[in-house]
Design a protein around this motif. Structure first.
Motif, PDB file in Angstrom:
ATOM      1  N   LYS A 165       0.811  -1.218   0.000  1.00  0.00           N
ATOM      2  CA  LYS A 165       0.000   0.000   0.000  1.00  0.00           C
ATOM      3  C   LYS A 165       0.848   1.273   0.000  1.00  0.00           C
ATOM      4  CE  LYS A 165      -3.890  -2.233   2.377  1.00  0.00           C
ATOM      5  NZ  LYS A 165      -4.706  -2.280   3.620  1.00  0.00           N
ATOM      6  N   SER A 166       2.040   1.184   0.573  1.00  0.00           N
ATOM      7  CA  SER A 166       2.887   2.377   0.657  1.00  0.00           C
ATOM      8  C   SER A 166       3.938   2.457  -0.459  1.00  0.00           C
ATOM      9  CB  SER A 166       3.606   2.417   2.015  1.00  0.00           C
ATOM     10  OG  SER A 166       4.449   1.280   2.171  1.00  0.00           O
ATOM     11  N   PHE A 167       4.143   1.358  -1.162  1.00  0.00           N
ATOM     12  CA  PHE A 167       5.176   1.306  -2.196  1.00  0.00           C
ATOM     13  C   PHE A 167       4.786   2.142  -3.412  1.00  0.00           C
ATOM     14  CE2 PHE A 167       7.262  -1.538  -5.615  1.00  0.00           C
ATOM     15  CZ  PHE A 167       8.411  -0.754  -5.625  1.00  0.00           C
ATOM     16  N   GLU A 168       5.741   2.915  -3.925  1.00  0.00           N
ATOM     17  CA  GLU A 168       5.538   3.717  -5.128  1.00  0.00           C
ATOM     18  C   GLU A 168       6.496   3.237  -6.215  1.00  0.00           C
ATOM     19  OE1 GLU A 168       3.385   6.025  -5.909  1.00  0.00           O
ATOM     20  OE2 GLU A 168       2.364   6.023  -3.962  1.00  0.00           O
ATOM     21  N   PRO A 169       6.083   2.259  -7.015  1.00  0.00           N
ATOM     22  CA  PRO A 169       6.969   1.749  -8.072  1.00  0.00           C
ATOM     23  C   PRO A 169       7.211   2.790  -9.160  1.00  0.00           C
ATOM     24  CG  PRO A 169       5.104   0.251  -7.650  1.00  0.00           C
ATOM     25  CD  PRO A 169       4.799   1.549  -6.998  1.00  0.00           C
ATOM     26  N   ASP A 170       8.424   2.824  -9.683  1.00  0.00           N
ATOM     27  CA  ASP A 170       8.716   3.706 -10.811  1.00  0.00           C
ATOM     28  C   ASP A 170       8.123   3.151 -12.101  1.00  0.00           C
ATOM     29  OD1 ASP A 170      10.124   5.395  -9.159  1.00  0.00           O
ATOM     30  OD2 ASP A 170      12.063   4.443  -9.551  1.00  0.00           O
ATOM     31  N   ASP A 171       7.909   1.852 -12.128  1.00  0.00           N
ATOM     32  CA  ASP A 171       7.369   1.166 -13.291  1.00  0.00           C
ATOM     33  C   ASP A 171       5.841   1.284 -13.298  1.00  0.00           C
ATOM     34  OD1 ASP A 171       6.540  -0.573 -15.259  1.00  0.00           O
ATOM     35  OD2 ASP A 171       7.586  -2.324 -14.472  1.00  0.00           O
ATOM     36  N   PRO A 172       5.254   1.970 -14.295  1.00  0.00           N
ATOM     37  CA  PRO A 172       3.789   2.132 -14.335  1.00  0.00           C
ATOM     38  C   PRO A 172       3.051   0.797 -14.363  1.00  0.00           C
ATOM     39  CG  PRO A 172       4.855   3.601 -15.899  1.00  0.00           C
ATOM     40  CD  PRO A 172       5.916   2.672 -15.400  1.00  0.00           C
ATOM     41  N   GLU A 173       3.590  -0.179 -15.071  1.00  0.00           N
ATOM     42  CA  GLU A 173       2.929  -1.487 -15.160  1.00  0.00           C
ATOM     43  C   GLU A 173       2.909  -2.174 -13.800  1.00  0.00           C
ATOM     44  OE1 GLU A 173       3.081  -5.600 -17.828  1.00  0.00           O
ATOM     45  OE2 GLU A 173       4.853  -4.325 -17.677  1.00  0.00           O
ATOM     46  N   LEU A 174       4.026  -2.111 -13.087  1.00  0.00           N
ATOM     47  CA  LEU A 174       4.077  -2.696 -11.747  1.00  0.00           C
ATOM     48  C   LEU A 174       3.159  -1.933 -10.797  1.00  0.00           C
ATOM     49  CD1 LEU A 174       5.238  -4.696  -9.710  1.00  0.00           C
ATOM     50  CD2 LEU A 174       7.203  -3.157  -9.402  1.00  0.00           C
ATOM     51  N   LYS A 175       3.092  -0.633 -10.947  1.00  0.00           N
ATOM     52  CA  LYS A 175       2.229   0.186 -10.100  1.00  0.00           C
ATOM     53  C   LYS A 175       0.771  -0.198 -10.285  1.00  0.00           C
ATOM     54  CE  LYS A 175       1.447   4.984  -8.746  1.00  0.00           C
ATOM     55  NZ  LYS A 175       1.890   6.395  -8.946  1.00  0.00           N
ATOM     56  N   GLU A 176       0.364  -0.409 -11.524  1.00  0.00           N
ATOM     57  CA  GLU A 176      -1.015  -0.813 -11.810  1.00  0.00           C
ATOM     58  C   GLU A 176      -1.302  -2.202 -11.246  1.00  0.00           C
ATOM     59  OE1 GLU A 176      -3.975  -1.587 -15.663  1.00  0.00           O
ATOM     60  OE2 GLU A 176      -1.917  -0.881 -15.954  1.00  0.00           O
ATOM     61  N   THR A 177      -0.328  -3.093 -11.364  1.00  0.00           N
ATOM     62  CA  THR A 177      -0.476  -4.450 -10.822  1.00  0.00           C
ATOM     63  C   THR A 177      -0.632  -4.419  -9.311  1.00  0.00           C
ATOM     64  OG1 THR A 177       0.823  -5.418 -12.619  1.00  0.00           O
ATOM     65  CG2 THR A 177       0.658  -6.700 -10.587  1.00  0.00           C
ATOM     66  N   MET A 178       0.174  -3.605  -8.650  1.00  0.00           N
ATOM     67  CA  MET A 178       0.097  -3.496  -7.195  1.00  0.00           C
ATOM     68  C   MET A 178      -1.272  -2.992  -6.762  1.00  0.00           C
ATOM     69  SD  MET A 178       3.044  -4.596  -6.332  1.00  0.00           S
ATOM     70  CE  MET A 178       2.611  -4.417  -4.624  1.00  0.00           C
ATOM     71  N   SER A 179      -1.791  -2.016  -7.488  1.00  0.00           N
ATOM     72  CA  SER A 179      -3.104  -1.453  -7.156  1.00  0.00           C
ATOM     73  C   SER A 179      -4.202  -2.511  -7.266  1.00  0.00           C
ATOM     74  CB  SER A 179      -3.396  -0.278  -8.091  1.00  0.00           C
ATOM     75  OG  SER A 179      -4.664   0.273  -7.817  1.00  0.00           O
ATOM     76  N   LYS A 180      -4.149  -3.304  -8.325  1.00  0.00           N
ATOM     77  CA  LYS A 180      -5.146  -4.364  -8.518  1.00  0.00           C
ATOM     78  C   LYS A 180      -5.016  -5.437  -7.443  1.00  0.00           C
ATOM     79  CE  LYS A 180      -5.777  -3.843 -13.509  1.00  0.00           C
ATOM     80  NZ  LYS A 180      -5.618  -4.493 -14.838  1.00  0.00           N
ATOM     81  N   LEU A 181      -3.776  -5.791  -7.112  1.00  0.00           N
ATOM     82  CA  LEU A 181      -3.550  -6.817  -6.089  1.00  0.00           C
ATOM     83  C   LEU A 181      -4.076  -6.383  -4.726  1.00  0.00           C
ATOM     84  CD1 LEU A 181      -0.019  -8.431  -6.625  1.00  0.00           C
ATOM     85  CD2 LEU A 181      -2.234  -9.572  -6.535  1.00  0.00           C
ATOM     86  N   ILE A 182      -3.843  -5.137  -4.392  1.00  0.00           N
ATOM     87  CA  ILE A 182      -4.320  -4.617  -3.109  1.00  0.00           C
ATOM     88  C   ILE A 182      -5.847  -4.738  -3.023  1.00  0.00           C
ATOM     89  CG2 ILE A 182      -4.598  -2.512  -1.733  1.00  0.00           C
ATOM     90  CD1 ILE A 182      -1.793  -1.679  -2.815  1.00  0.00           C
ATOM     91  N   ASN A 183      -6.522  -4.365  -4.082  1.00  0.00           N
ATOM     92  CA  ASN A 183      -7.994  -4.478  -4.115  1.00  0.00           C
ATOM     93  C   ASN A 183      -8.443  -5.931  -4.015  1.00  0.00           C
ATOM     94  OD1 ASN A 183      -8.460  -1.711  -4.344  1.00  0.00           O
ATOM     95  ND2 ASN A 183      -8.330  -1.756  -6.585  1.00  0.00           N
ATOM     96  N   MET A 184      -7.742  -6.811  -4.698  1.00  0.00           N
ATOM     97  CA  MET A 184      -8.094  -8.230  -4.676  1.00  0.00           C
ATOM     98  C   MET A 184      -7.912  -8.815  -3.278  1.00  0.00           C
ATOM     99  SD  MET A 184      -6.385  -9.357  -8.345  1.00  0.00           S
ATOM    100  CE  MET A 184      -7.026 -11.036  -8.458  1.00  0.00           C
ATOM    101  N   TYR A 185      -6.824  -8.434  -2.619  1.00  0.00           N
ATOM    102  CA  TYR A 185      -6.583  -8.926  -1.251  1.00  0.00           C
ATOM    103  C   TYR A 185      -7.591  -8.357  -0.262  1.00  0.00           C
ATOM    104  CZ  TYR A 185      -2.120 -11.235  -2.292  1.00  0.00           C
ATOM    105  OH  TYR A 185      -1.152 -12.082  -2.766  1.00  0.00           O
ATOM    106  N   ASN A 186      -7.953  -7.101  -0.448  1.00  0.00           N
ATOM    107  CA  ASN A 186      -8.967  -6.493   0.419  1.00  0.00           C
ATOM    108  C   ASN A 186     -10.306  -7.209   0.282  1.00  0.00           C
ATOM    109  OD1 ASN A 186      -7.269  -4.559   1.503  1.00  0.00           O
ATOM    110  ND2 ASN A 186      -7.766  -3.013  -0.040  1.00  0.00           N
ATOM    111  N   ASN A 187     -10.636  -7.580  -0.938  1.00  0.00           N
ATOM    112  CA  ASN A 187     -11.913  -8.262  -1.193  1.00  0.00           C
ATOM    113  C   ASN A 187     -11.906  -9.714  -0.724  1.00  0.00           C
ATOM    114  OD1 ASN A 187     -13.043  -5.984  -2.383  1.00  0.00           O
ATOM    115  ND2 ASN A 187     -12.313  -6.535  -4.433  1.00  0.00           N
ATOM    116  N   SER A 188     -10.724 -10.309  -0.602  1.00  0.00           N
ATOM    117  CA  SER A 188     -10.643 -11.715  -0.185  1.00  0.00           C
ATOM    118  C   SER A 188     -10.217 -11.869   1.276  1.00  0.00           C
ATOM    119  CB  SER A 188      -9.650 -12.468  -1.071  1.00  0.00           C
ATOM    120  OG  SER A 188      -8.325 -12.028  -0.805  1.00  0.00           O
ATOM    121  N   ASP A 189     -10.229 -10.748   2.007  1.00  0.00           N
ATOM    122  CA  ASP A 189      -9.806 -10.770   3.409  1.00  0.00           C
ATOM    123  C   ASP A 189      -8.367 -11.296   3.523  1.00  0.00           C
ATOM    124  OD1 ASP A 189     -10.020 -10.398   6.160  1.00  0.00           O
ATOM    125  OD2 ASP A 189     -10.724 -12.460   6.493  1.00  0.00           O
TER     126      ASP A 189
END
Length: 291
Positions: free
Chosen positions: A243-267
């Motif tokens: 949640k706090s990581f700021e990747p320089d890579d836009p693709e990795l940044k987008e992946t991290m954002s999606k993963l965070i949402n997926m983990y939040n939804n799956s507890d």
């Protein structure tokens, strides 16, 4: 007027011919110097003798030529390192003198025979390492960077520096079984920046492999216990780092954002969909994972 012009042109033509011949001879000498150094590396010499010869020769060669020669030297050194596996006696002897920061001074080894072997390997730029809970013989990348970095291509030198740095700080603590998230995040950004800085580098394949490895480490592509707990849930500290990581890579940044949402939804549970998303992004097959 006409005669003078013709004479001037003739002189110019001769000058070009001489210049061309001079460049040709210069290139011949460079090639001979390069072949001489490669041949020298194929012979038996001490570390100091090799260093003296290479430094002297590198002063006369281009960075590309120096890089090619050093790459041969490094590959030979890597071969020596991988061929020397530690037996139980060597492992015990090294563990007994290893300091709390995991640094190892082979001169402190008590067993004379083991000490002699380690010193011989050290003369070949192979040193014992304790990294991420494992003890093994490895290339002394720091030596190559410090000694020859200024003679070789910048991308190669910077990659050597990254290799050296990752041997000094573990990406996870084997005792607490926790990932060093800040260190991994820094490595992800460092290698991404290097890839962007040198898009046509000869080391690009190595850079991409390095980047892929740390994406797998960070995202838990191999279902590592320092990412997921026994209930197959992502560890809280790891999710917080996401949640706090700021990747320089836009693709990795987008992946991290999606993963965070997926983990939040799956507890925080690593569902099949989440794990597939991770392995697909990291470009690894399921049979290569711990699943």
């Amino acid at each position: 007027m006409i005669k003078k012009a013709l004479i001037s042109c003739a002189v110019l033509a001769i000058g070009i011919a001489i210049g061309g011949a001079g460049i040709y001879q210069f290139n011949i000498k460079k090639q001979e110097q390069k072949e001489k150094l490669i041949s020298f590396l194929g012979e038996s010499h001490t570390k100091n003798e090799i260093e003296t010869e290479l430094k002297s020769g590198f002063e006369k060669l281009s960075k590309s030529d120096c890089t090619e020669i050093l790459d041969l030297y490094l590959h030979a050194t890597y071969s020596v390192a991988t061929q020397n596996l530690m037996d139980d006696s060597t492992t015990d002897a090294i563990y007994s003198i290893m300091k709390s920061d995991h640094s190892i001074n082979v001169n402190d080894i008590k067993d004379a025979e083991i000490k002699s072997t380690c010193l011989e390997l050290q003369d070949e730029n192979v040193v014992p390492r304790f990294v991420n809970g494992s003890l093994f013989f490895d290339v002394d990348y720091g030596y190559f960077y410090d000694t020859y970095g200024k003679y070789i291509n910048d991308d190669y030198a910077k990659l050597l520096s990254l290799y050296d740095e990752e041997k000094k700080i573990d990406y996870y603590d084997s005792e607490t079984n926790k990932m060093n998230t800040k260190e991994v995040e820094q490595r992800l950004n460092n290698i991404y920046e290097l890839i962007q800085e040198y898009p046509n580098a000869t080391t690009k394949k190595s850079m991409n492999e390095y980047y892929k490895f740390y994406k797998c480490v960070y995202l838990g592509a191999y279902a590592q216990e320092y990412v997921f707990d026994s209930d197959v849930k992502i560890n809280k500290n790891v999710l917080e780092s996401y949640k706090s990581f700021e990747p320089d890579d836009p693709e990795l940044k987008e992946t991290m954002s999606k993963l965070i949402n997926m983990y939040n939804n799956s507890d925080r549970t690593r569902t099949k969909d989440i794990y597939s998303y991770i392995t697909n992004f990291c470009e690894i097959t399921q049979e290569n994972t711990k699943e």
